[in-house]
Motif scaffolding. Structure first.
Motif, PDB file in Angstrom:
ATOM      1  N   LEU A   1       0.813  -1.213   0.000  1.00 49.22           N
ATOM      2  CA  LEU A   1       0.000   0.000   0.000  1.00 49.22           C
ATOM      3  C   LEU A   1       0.846   1.262   0.000  1.00 49.22           C
ATOM      4  CD1 LEU A   1      -2.834  -1.046   2.480  1.00 49.22           C
ATOM      5  CD2 LEU A   1      -2.985  -0.805  -0.001  1.00 49.22           C
ATOM      6  N   HIS A   2       2.130   1.135   0.371  1.00 52.15           N
ATOM      7  CA  HIS A   2       3.014   2.298   0.373  1.00 52.15           C
ATOM      8  C   HIS A   2       3.812   2.424  -0.930  1.00 52.15           C
ATOM      9  CE1 HIS A   2       2.104   2.447   4.670  1.00 52.15           C
ATOM     10  NE2 HIS A   2       2.576   3.660   4.661  1.00 52.15           N
ATOM     11  N   LEU A   3       3.618   1.488  -1.843  1.00 51.82           N
ATOM     12  CA  LEU A   3       4.289   1.587  -3.140  1.00 51.82           C
ATOM     13  C   LEU A   3       3.600   2.639  -3.997  1.00 51.82           C
ATOM     14  CD1 LEU A   3       4.811  -2.167  -4.127  1.00 51.82           C
ATOM     15  CD2 LEU A   3       6.599  -0.527  -3.526  1.00 51.82           C
ATOM     16  N   PRO A   4       4.328   3.229  -4.955  1.00 53.05           N
ATOM     17  CA  PRO A   4       3.678   4.116  -5.922  1.00 53.05           C
ATOM     18  C   PRO A   4       2.589   3.352  -6.679  1.00 53.05           C
ATOM     19  CG  PRO A   4       6.073   4.286  -6.082  1.00 53.05           C
ATOM     20  CD  PRO A   4       5.785   3.128  -5.184  1.00 53.05           C
ATOM     21  N   ALA A   5       1.598   4.079  -7.147  1.00 51.91           N
ATOM     22  CA  ALA A   5       0.481   3.447  -7.850  1.00 51.91           C
ATOM     23  C   ALA A   5       0.957   2.623  -9.053  1.00 51.91           C
ATOM     24  CB  ALA A   5      -0.522   4.506  -8.305  1.00 51.91           C
TER      25      ALA A   5
ATOM     26  N   GLY B   1       9.443  -4.446 -23.035  1.00 51.71           N
ATOM     27  CA  GLY B   1      10.832  -4.571 -22.598  1.00 51.71           C
ATOM     28  C   GLY B   1      11.130  -3.854 -21.298  1.00 51.71           C
ATOM     29  N   SER B   2      10.245  -2.953 -20.874  1.00 51.80           N
ATOM     30  CA  SER B   2      10.484  -2.216 -19.633  1.00 51.80           C
ATOM     31  C   SER B   2       9.876  -2.899 -18.420  1.00 51.80           C
ATOM     32  CB  SER B   2       9.907  -0.802 -19.742  1.00 51.80           C
ATOM     33  OG  SER B   2       8.493  -0.837 -19.727  1.00 51.80           O
ATOM     34  N   ILE B   3       9.078  -3.936 -18.648  1.00 50.85           N
ATOM     35  CA  ILE B   3       8.365  -4.583 -17.529  1.00 50.85           C
ATOM     36  C   ILE B   3       9.344  -5.227 -16.557  1.00 50.85           C
ATOM     37  CG2 ILE B   3       6.773  -6.433 -16.921  1.00 50.85           C
ATOM     38  CD1 ILE B   3       5.245  -5.799 -19.496  1.00 50.85           C
ATOM     39  N   GLY B   4      10.334  -5.968 -17.082  1.00 49.51           N
ATOM     40  CA  GLY B   4      11.310  -6.623 -16.209  1.00 49.51           C
ATOM     41  C   GLY B   4      12.081  -5.635 -15.339  1.00 49.51           C
ATOM     42  N   PRO B   5      12.714  -4.607 -15.941  1.00 51.96           N
ATOM     43  CA  PRO B   5      13.423  -3.610 -15.133  1.00 51.96           C
ATOM     44  C   PRO B   5      12.519  -2.905 -14.124  1.00 51.96           C
ATOM     45  CG  PRO B   5      14.087  -3.437 -17.426  1.00 51.96           C
ATOM     46  CD  PRO B   5      12.943  -4.394 -17.392  1.00 51.96           C
ATOM     47  N   ASN B   6      11.301  -2.560 -14.540  1.00 56.52           N
ATOM     48  CA  ASN B   6      10.382  -1.908 -13.607  1.00 56.52           C
ATOM     49  C   ASN B   6       9.992  -2.839 -12.469  1.00 56.52           C
ATOM     50  OD1 ASN B   6      10.195   0.662 -14.741  1.00 56.52           O
ATOM     51  ND2 ASN B   6       8.659   0.019 -16.214  1.00 56.52           N
ATOM     52  N   ARG B   7       9.800  -4.102 -12.790  1.00 58.31           N
ATOM     53  CA  ARG B   7       9.495  -5.092 -11.751  1.00 58.31           C
ATOM     54  C   ARG B   7      10.607  -5.142 -10.719  1.00 58.31           C
ATOM     55  NH1 ARG B   7      11.341 -10.211 -11.076  1.00 58.31           N
ATOM     56  NH2 ARG B   7      10.007 -11.705  -9.959  1.00 58.31           N
ATOM     57  N   GLY B   8      11.862  -5.139 -11.193  1.00 58.19           N
ATOM     58  CA  GLY B   8      12.998  -5.163 -10.270  1.00 58.19           C
ATOM     59  C   GLY B   8      13.026  -3.936  -9.374  1.00 58.19           C
ATOM     60  N   ARG B   9      12.767  -2.766  -9.951  1.00 62.54           N
ATOM     61  CA  ARG B   9      12.775  -1.535  -9.148  1.00 62.54           C
ATOM     62  C   ARG B   9      11.645  -1.539  -8.121  1.00 62.54           C
ATOM     63  NH1 ARG B   9      14.799   0.730 -14.062  1.00 62.54           N
ATOM     64  NH2 ARG B   9      12.706   0.997 -14.940  1.00 62.54           N
ATOM     65  N   CYS B  10      10.478  -2.035  -8.521  1.00 64.05           N
ATOM     66  CA  CYS B  10       9.348  -2.074  -7.590  1.00 64.05           C
ATOM     67  C   CYS B  10       9.612  -3.048  -6.447  1.00 64.05           C
ATOM     68  CB  CYS B  10       8.068  -2.462  -8.331  1.00 64.05           C
ATOM     69  SG  CYS B  10       7.463  -1.189  -9.485  1.00 64.05           S
ATOM     70  N   LEU B  11      10.197  -4.186  -6.760  1.00 64.14           N
ATOM     71  CA  LEU B  11      10.511  -5.151  -5.704  1.00 64.14           C
ATOM     72  C   LEU B  11      11.584  -4.616  -4.756  1.00 64.14           C
ATOM     73  CD1 LEU B  11      10.429  -8.544  -7.658  1.00 64.14           C
ATOM     74  CD2 LEU B  11       8.708  -7.607  -6.102  1.00 64.14           C
ATOM     75  N   ASP B  12      12.526  -3.840  -5.303  1.00 62.46           N
ATOM     76  CA  ASP B  12      13.534  -3.203  -4.443  1.00 62.46           C
ATOM     77  C   ASP B  12      12.870  -2.231  -3.470  1.00 62.46           C
ATOM     78  OD1 ASP B  12      15.676  -4.561  -5.464  1.00 62.46           O
ATOM     79  OD2 ASP B  12      16.228  -3.010  -6.915  1.00 62.46           O
TER      80      ASP B  12
END
Length: 207
Positions: A143-147, A176-187
């Protein structure tokens, strides 16, 4: 964010188009072709604003439908055709905010609050309590992650799983940006204090 500058600038380029005056006049007289032309002309502007708010797929369709329905009611009040792009942009941003607020309220409904914890939870085995603690921490961190991260993670957890192409279409971002964005969100998720504490606790229990 993944926006197309050319689309974001469409409103400015459309302001001085003399055709808009004729389309608005005909649309006020219930000319379907004029309405279709207005929708085709300004849909990219509405879509680009949705993308800046990380809305895509059904959410963007919902925003667009609401904006056009409001225009039907308000078209007679827009005297200056040059004001139409600005009106559409303002209304679209307001509708995007409505969708995002509704999503936050929906997600918040899943939050675990200690004051509403059922009495029988106290009788749960230790292992179950630990699992519940982890779930509560994950919900809180989520819930504290960006939308944009909430959207992406939720789509990645769909059952049955969605392809990157489907996620790309729904969010309006390159596959192609989904993987990198996924990594940043999980971080971001891992750095949330409650999750960090759980990770550290697990590390301390490893022999």
């Amino acid at each position: 964010m993944f926006t197309n500058p050319s689309l974001a600038e469409d409103g400015d380029r459309m302001r001085d188009d003399p055709v808009v005056t004729d389309l608005m006049t005909r649309a006020r007289n219930s000319d379907k072709q004029a309405w279709d032309a207005l929708v085709e002309r300004y849909a990219p502007l509405i879509w680009s604003i949705c993308r800046r708010h990380w809305l895509g797929g059904a959410d963007a369709d919902d925003v667009g439908q609401s904006v056009w329905l409001q225009l039907v009611d308000q078209l007679d009040r827009i005297r200056d055709p040059a004001a139409l792009p600005g009106w559409l942009a303002t209304t679209t941003r307001r509708e995007c905010g409505r969708i995002l607020r509704a999503r936050r309220r929906h997600c918040a409904g899943y939050a675990l609050h200690l004051e509403t914890m059922p009495d029988d939870l106290a009788q749960m085995p230790v292992q179950d309590l630990l699992v519940a603690e982890r779930h509560a921490a994950l919900r809180e961190a989520f819930l504290h992650l960006p939308a944009c991260c909430q959207q992406l993670i939720a789509l990645l957890l769909e059952d049955p799983p969605l392809s990157y192409a489907e996620i790309s279409a729904r969010l309006g971002i390159p596959a192609g940006s989904i993987g990198p964005n996924r990594g940043r969100c999980l971080d971001k998720l891992r750095r949330y204090p409650a999750i960090t504490a759980l990770i550290n606790a697990d590390a301390e229990t490893v022999p």
